[in-house]
Design an enzyme around this catalytic site. Structure first.
Site, PDB file in Angstrom:
ATOM      1  N   ASP A 114       0.876  -1.167   0.000  1.00  0.00           N
ATOM      2  CA  ASP A 114       0.000   0.000   0.000  1.00  0.00           C
ATOM      3  C   ASP A 114       0.915   1.219   0.000  1.00  0.00           C
ATOM      4  O   ASP A 114       2.132   1.107   0.220  1.00  0.00           O
ATOM      5  CB  ASP A 114      -0.894  -0.030   1.237  1.00  0.00           C
ATOM      6  CG  ASP A 114      -1.901   1.103   1.257  1.00  0.00           C
ATOM      7  OD1 ASP A 114      -2.241   1.634   0.180  1.00  0.00           O
ATOM      8  OD2 ASP A 114      -2.341   1.483   2.354  1.00  0.00           O
ATOM      9  N   ASP A 116      -0.080   4.953   1.313  1.00  0.00           N
ATOM     10  CA  ASP A 116      -0.231   5.795   2.502  1.00  0.00           C
ATOM     11  C   ASP A 116      -0.103   4.976   3.773  1.00  0.00           C
ATOM     12  O   ASP A 116      -0.711   3.909   3.908  1.00  0.00           O
ATOM     13  CB  ASP A 116      -1.594   6.491   2.490  1.00  0.00           C
ATOM     14  CG  ASP A 116      -1.694   7.518   1.373  1.00  0.00           C
ATOM     15  OD1 ASP A 116      -0.937   8.499   1.402  1.00  0.00           O
ATOM     16  OD2 ASP A 116      -2.528   7.317   0.460  1.00  0.00           O
TER      17      ASP A 116
END
Length: 467
Positions: A114, A116
């Site tokens: 991922d 963030d």
């Protein structure tokens, strides 16, 4: 079957457990904890004396051994517990990998991330920004008083109020903390703690013991599992308290809905992204990300990035953290993925222009590592890349794919459940917990408690109680 002797033995251990939970620092004789007639010359150093059974010598033998061991732990804890032996470079607790199943990194073929809070980790200034932007949206979009937004912004986000994993009651707007057995142990209405009696009356459980059943949890309690969920909890409590302090009538459900919508809007509107892009050093933690990615690439791993953020924001952050040529390290880059729909829906990929950020219309029949894609789904990703093995029953085995994210539900659960990916969570709070548990006081308390519990079980066994 419980007996009078067993009950007496249990009472003796409960007294000891109560003493353990509040270990005295002064000499226990002055506190009345040492047993008269059993203290030796070192009486001033004895920390705890266990009561004795009136007539059962076997229980007393267990208590005697436990007392001796307990006091040894209290007096010479560091020496008795010792220090773990290590070889080579010692890895800090915040940099360790904690696994609840067997994971062989050597057989992994693909490592995904991922973006963030995973590849890019944010400082607490990011939470301050989310809080302030959400306050402004409550005023401009939902019509809340301007003086409220100004006051809350001036006061700012309180990092000490809530942790990840708390839940909000959709009916009362309470911020609740649930135990591992799904009991609401603590609740706050605004910044004021709800009384235990009121909590007990509000969560009467059909299951007994105050547990909230699964159906009621799903219908009534919304868990705040994401990092910015701490902002939602704090902002909700602050808004409710501000209204209560001024005797302004309000509907708790409506306030809760507005706060959640404001935090979501702060992300969707990209107002937060634009602020962060102006000053990455102020909002993002420094780190050595490039050496990690290069090491994985050198080991023959294919790398992918799947993010819900737009390309311009991902490109800006990765350029800051890794360098302008960051994309050459990845085999697949997916932005605007729309997780968790990326795992549950059947959607085609679309190509994103790296110059303008606009979505193209052509059909995607293969994945080009030089391009950037958006939307799509996990099934289409595995089909186009050829990652994973299709079994006879049509099930796709993705066990050689590892994906790391920060959100349990948005990043990890469905990927593992539907396609067998090995998933891992990046949880900064684990470092704080691990450091707390590694202190000598915590270690000593834990071992002492295990000793008391072991002794209690021994006293409860009928075969050891005698006639």
């Amino acid at each position: 079957m419980a007996t009078a002797r067993g009950a007496a033995g249990r009472r003796a251990l409960l007294v000891a457990a109560a003493c353990l939970l509040w270990p005295p620092r002064a000499a226990p004789r002055a506190r009345g904890l040492a047993r008269r007639g059993h203290a030796g010359p070192e009486d001033s150093c004895v920390y705890l004396g266990l009561p004795r059974h009136r007539s059962n010598p076997r229980v007393n033998a267990i208590l005697e051994r436990a007392e001796k061991r307990f006091n040894q732990l209290r007096l010479e804890g560091n020496l008795l517990l010792g220090q773990p032996k290590t070889t080579g470079t010692k890895v800090g607790l915040e940099d360790r990998i904690y696994a609840n199943t067997y994971v062989d990194l050597g057989v992994a073929e693909v490592v995904g991330f991922d973006y963030d809070y995973t590849l890019v980790r944010y400082k607490h200034t990011m939470l301050d920004l989310i809080y302030n932007v959400s306050c402004a949206l409550l005023m401009s979009k939902f019509g809340y008083p301007e003086e409220m937004a100004a006051e809350l912004t001036r006061r700012g986000y309180d990092p000490q109020f809530a942790i990840r994993g708390v839940a909000v009651d959709l009916e009362t707007a309470w911020v609740c903390c649930l135990t591992a057995r799904y009991r609401v142990s603590v609740a706050y209405y605004g910044r004021q703690r709800v009384s235990e009696d009121q909590v007990r009356l509000s969560y009467k459980s059909r299951m007994g013991a105050g547990r909230v059943g699964q159906e009621e949890r799903r219908a009534r309690l919304k868990p705040l599992n994401d990092w910015f969920g701490k902002v939602e909890a704090c902002l909700l409590a602050d808004v409710v308290q501000w209204l209560k302090d001024r005797d302004i009538p309000f509907e708790p459900k409506s306030v809760l809905s507005d706060v959640i919508d404001a935090v979501v809007s702060a992300h969707v509107s990209k107002a937060i992204h634009r602020q962060v892009e102006k000053n990455w050093s102020h909002y993002a933690e420094p780190g050595e990300l490039r050496p990690l990615l290069e090491k994985l690439e050198a080991a023959g791993k294919k790398l992918m990035l799947v993010s819900n953020s737009p390309y311009w924001y991902v490109n800006s952050g990765m350029s800051h953290a890794v360098g302008d040529d960051w994309k050459k390290l990845f085999d697949v880059v997916v932005v605007d993925a729309g997780k968790p729909k990326f795992y549950t829906d059947d959607r085609p990929f679309r190509e994103v222009s790296q110059n303008t950020g606009r979505k193209k219309f052509k059909k995607i029949t293969s994945i080009d590592r030089d391009e950037v894609y958006c939307e799509g789904c996990i099934g289409e990703l595995m089909r186009l890349t050829g990652w994973g093995t299709t079994l006879e029953d049509g099930y796709v085995d993705g066990s050689k794919i590892i994906y790391l994210g920060d959100s349990l539900f948005a990043d990890l659960v469905e990927a593992r459940r539907l396609f067998g990916w090995t998933t891992g969570a990046i949880i900064p709070e684990v470092a704080e917990e691990a450091n707390a548990q590694s202190t000598s006081d915590m270690q000593l308390a834990w071992h002492s408690l295990q000793l008391i519990l072991h002794c209690l079980r021994g006293c409860q066994e009928p075969r050891r109680l005698g006639p």
